[in-house]
Write a protein that holds these residues in place. Structure first.
Motif, PDB file in Angstrom:
ATOM      1  N   GLY A   1      47.237  46.831  54.138  1.00 45.97           N
ATOM      2  CA  GLY A   1      47.054  46.334  55.498  1.00 45.97           C
ATOM      3  C   GLY A   1      46.385  44.982  55.575  1.00 45.97           C
ATOM      4  N   GLY A   2      46.851  44.036  54.823  1.00 45.84           N
ATOM      5  CA  GLY A   2      46.303  42.685  54.877  1.00 45.84           C
ATOM      6  C   GLY A   2      45.220  42.395  53.851  1.00 45.84           C
ATOM      7  N   LEU A   3      44.720  43.402  53.178  1.00 44.81           N
ATOM      8  CA  LEU A   3      43.721  43.177  52.127  1.00 44.81           C
ATOM      9  C   LEU A   3      44.432  42.980  50.793  1.00 44.81           C
ATOM     10  CD1 LEU A   3      41.051  45.869  52.982  1.00 44.81           C
ATOM     11  CD2 LEU A   3      40.941  43.429  53.418  1.00 44.81           C
ATOM     12  N   ASP A   4      44.024  41.959  50.077  1.00 43.60           N
ATOM     13  CA  ASP A   4      44.637  41.652  48.792  1.00 43.60           C
ATOM     14  C   ASP A   4      43.624  41.933  47.688  1.00 43.60           C
ATOM     15  OD1 ASP A   4      46.256  40.742  46.772  1.00 43.60           O
ATOM     16  OD2 ASP A   4      46.023  38.614  47.278  1.00 43.60           O
ATOM     17  N   PHE A   5      43.898  42.965  46.892  1.00 43.21           N
ATOM     18  CA  PHE A   5      42.992  43.341  45.816  1.00 43.21           C
ATOM     19  C   PHE A   5      43.376  42.725  44.471  1.00 43.21           C
ATOM     20  CE2 PHE A   5      42.195  46.855  48.818  1.00 43.21           C
ATOM     21  CZ  PHE A   5      40.819  46.721  48.914  1.00 43.21           C
ATOM     22  N   SER A   6      44.443  41.939  44.426  1.00 45.89           N
ATOM     23  CA  SER A   6      44.866  41.345  43.160  1.00 45.89           C
ATOM     24  C   SER A   6      43.817  40.379  42.580  1.00 45.89           C
ATOM     25  CB  SER A   6      46.227  40.680  43.288  1.00 45.89           C
ATOM     26  OG  SER A   6      46.249  39.730  44.310  1.00 45.89           O
ATOM     27  N   PRO A   7      43.106  39.575  43.383  1.00 43.12           N
ATOM     28  CA  PRO A   7      42.051  38.747  42.781  1.00 43.12           C
ATOM     29  C   PRO A   7      40.957  39.594  42.127  1.00 43.12           C
ATOM     30  CG  PRO A   7      42.561  37.935  44.957  1.00 43.12           C
ATOM     31  CD  PRO A   7      43.299  39.218  44.786  1.00 43.12           C
ATOM     32  N   LEU A   8      40.637  40.725  42.744  1.00 46.75           N
ATOM     33  CA  LEU A   8      39.626  41.618  42.180  1.00 46.75           C
ATOM     34  C   LEU A   8      40.071  42.165  40.823  1.00 46.75           C
ATOM     35  CD1 LEU A   8      36.928  42.449  43.407  1.00 46.75           C
ATOM     36  CD2 LEU A   8      38.005  44.563  44.110  1.00 46.75           C
ATOM     37  N   ILE A   9      41.339  42.512  40.710  1.00 47.90           N
ATOM     38  CA  ILE A   9      41.871  43.023  39.447  1.00 47.90           C
ATOM     39  C   ILE A   9      41.857  41.939  38.378  1.00 47.90           C
ATOM     40  CG2 ILE A   9      43.937  43.925  38.326  1.00 47.90           C
ATOM     41  CD1 ILE A   9      44.527  45.392  40.943  1.00 47.90           C
ATOM     42  N   VAL A  10      42.224  40.713  38.754  1.00 51.18           N
ATOM     43  CA  VAL A  10      42.209  39.607  37.787  1.00 51.18           C
ATOM     44  C   VAL A  10      40.778  39.317  37.339  1.00 51.18           C
ATOM     45  CG1 VAL A  10      42.719  37.158  37.458  1.00 51.18           C
ATOM     46  CG2 VAL A  10      44.368  38.612  38.633  1.00 51.18           C
ATOM     47  N   LEU A  11      39.830  39.355  38.267  1.00 51.27           N
ATOM     48  CA  LEU A  11      38.421  39.149  37.890  1.00 51.27           C
ATOM     49  C   LEU A  11      37.940  40.256  36.951  1.00 51.27           C
ATOM     50  CD1 LEU A  11      36.827  37.971  41.248  1.00 51.27           C
ATOM     51  CD2 LEU A  11      37.233  36.607  39.193  1.00 51.27           C
ATOM     52  N   LEU A  12      38.351  41.471  37.204  1.00 53.33           N
ATOM     53  CA  LEU A  12      37.996  42.585  36.323  1.00 53.33           C
ATOM     54  C   LEU A  12      38.586  42.379  34.926  1.00 53.33           C
ATOM     55  CD1 LEU A  12      36.653  45.368  36.036  1.00 53.33           C
ATOM     56  CD2 LEU A  12      38.811  46.361  36.782  1.00 53.33           C
ATOM     57  N   LEU A  13      39.817  41.952  34.858  1.00 51.89           N
ATOM     58  CA  LEU A  13      40.440  41.675  33.555  1.00 51.89           C
ATOM     59  C   LEU A  13      39.738  40.534  32.819  1.00 51.89           C
ATOM     60  CD1 LEU A  13      44.227  42.079  34.351  1.00 51.89           C
ATOM     61  CD2 LEU A  13      42.794  43.559  32.944  1.00 51.89           C
ATOM     62  N   ILE A  14      39.361  39.498  33.547  1.00 53.23           N
ATOM     63  CA  ILE A  14      38.616  38.392  32.924  1.00 53.23           C
ATOM     64  C   ILE A  14      37.301  38.918  32.363  1.00 53.23           C
ATOM     65  CG2 ILE A  14      37.337  36.257  33.405  1.00 53.23           C
ATOM     66  CD1 ILE A  14      39.593  35.532  35.365  1.00 53.23           C
ATOM     67  N   TYR A  15      36.613  39.765  33.111  1.00 54.32           N
ATOM     68  CA  TYR A  15      35.357  40.339  32.634  1.00 54.32           C
ATOM     69  C   TYR A  15      35.577  41.159  31.367  1.00 54.32           C
ATOM     70  CZ  TYR A  15      31.129  43.095  32.395  1.00 54.32           C
ATOM     71  OH  TYR A  15      29.984  43.689  31.942  1.00 54.32           O
ATOM     72  N   ILE A  16      36.616  41.980  31.358  1.00 56.62           N
ATOM     73  CA  ILE A  16      36.905  42.810  30.187  1.00 56.62           C
ATOM     74  C   ILE A  16      37.232  41.943  28.975  1.00 56.62           C
ATOM     75  CG2 ILE A  16      38.598  44.441  29.231  1.00 56.62           C
ATOM     76  CD1 ILE A  16      38.684  45.718  32.048  1.00 56.62           C
ATOM     77  N   ILE A  17      38.023  40.912  29.183  1.00 54.95           N
ATOM     78  CA  ILE A  17      38.375  40.026  28.063  1.00 54.95           C
ATOM     79  C   ILE A  17      37.142  39.314  27.537  1.00 54.95           C
ATOM     80  CG2 ILE A  17      39.646  37.939  27.433  1.00 54.95           C
ATOM     81  CD1 ILE A  17      41.837  38.900  29.420  1.00 54.95           C
ATOM     82  N   GLN A  18      36.326  38.756  28.444  1.00 55.88           N
ATOM     83  CA  GLN A  18      35.156  37.980  28.016  1.00 55.88           C
ATOM     84  C   GLN A  18      34.065  38.830  27.382  1.00 55.88           C
ATOM     85  OE1 GLN A  18      34.041  35.715  31.586  1.00 55.88           O
ATOM     86  NE2 GLN A  18      34.216  33.883  30.325  1.00 55.88           N
ATOM     87  N   ASN A  19      33.845  40.023  27.886  1.00 57.34           N
ATOM     88  CA  ASN A  19      32.682  40.788  27.449  1.00 57.34           C
ATOM     89  C   ASN A  19      32.987  41.938  26.505  1.00 57.34           C
ATOM     90  OD1 ASN A  19      30.609  39.384  28.971  1.00 57.34           O
ATOM     91  ND2 ASN A  19      31.733  40.121  30.737  1.00 57.34           N
ATOM     92  N   ILE A  20      34.256  42.301  26.374  1.00 57.76           N
ATOM     93  CA  ILE A  20      34.599  43.407  25.483  1.00 57.76           C
ATOM     94  C   ILE A  20      35.566  42.963  24.393  1.00 57.76           C
ATOM     95  CG2 ILE A  20      35.652  45.696  25.350  1.00 57.76           C
ATOM     96  CD1 ILE A  20      34.624  46.149  28.243  1.00 57.76           C
ATOM     97  N   LEU A  21      36.720  42.436  24.799  1.00 60.29           N
ATOM     98  CA  LEU A  21      37.764  42.118  23.818  1.00 60.29           C
ATOM     99  C   LEU A  21      37.411  40.940  22.911  1.00 60.29           C
ATOM    100  CD1 LEU A  21      40.974  42.650  25.963  1.00 60.29           C
ATOM    101  CD2 LEU A  21      39.899  44.221  24.364  1.00 60.29           C
ATOM    102  N   LEU A  22      37.002  39.817  23.509  1.00 59.56           N
ATOM    103  CA  LEU A  22      36.696  38.640  22.686  1.00 59.56           C
ATOM    104  C   LEU A  22      35.534  38.861  21.718  1.00 59.56           C
ATOM    105  CD1 LEU A  22      37.221  35.558  25.017  1.00 59.56           C
ATOM    106  CD2 LEU A  22      38.567  36.229  23.051  1.00 59.56           C
TER     107      LEU A  22
END
Length: 101
Positions: free
Chosen positions: A69-90
């Motif tokens: 309904g007009g809310l876009d959660f895709s930026p939140l998912i991308v930010l979560l993925l960036i966090y996972i990559i930076q703090n866990i995977l790398l």
């Protein structure tokens, strides 16, 4: 030495991307609440530039996510993925490559 430099470059690029997404989110809120005017050429150019940078990242998630309904959660998912990559995977990949056997 090369791996450490590569790690630092990837980390820096992910940090810059994180800030781009945050700035875009804040600007979009300011536009929605009529705090800034989108008729200003500078603001419009900034919004278009940020959209061109982030849209390829958001597009796959927008296809998968249901309509909220007009809310876009895709930026939140991308930010979560960036966090996972930076703090866990790398860091784990760095420890695995650098650690002697």
């Amino acid at each position: 030495m090369v791996l450490v430099t590569l790690y630092q470059i990837i980390d820096l690029l992910l940090t810059v991307l994180w800030w781009i997404i945050m700035i875009q989110a804040i600007l979009s809120w300011l536009v929605v609440f009529n705090v800034i005017n989108t008729h200003s050429p500078f603001i419009r150019n900034v919004m278009v530039a940020l959209d061109r940078i982030t849209e390829p990242l958001y597009r796959p998630f927008r296809r998968i996510l249901p309509d909220f309904g007009g809310l876009d959660f895709s930026p939140l998912i991308v930010l979560l993925l960036i966090y996972i990559i930076q703090n866990i995977l790398l860091p784990n990949a760095m420890r695995t490559m650098v650690a002697p056997y």
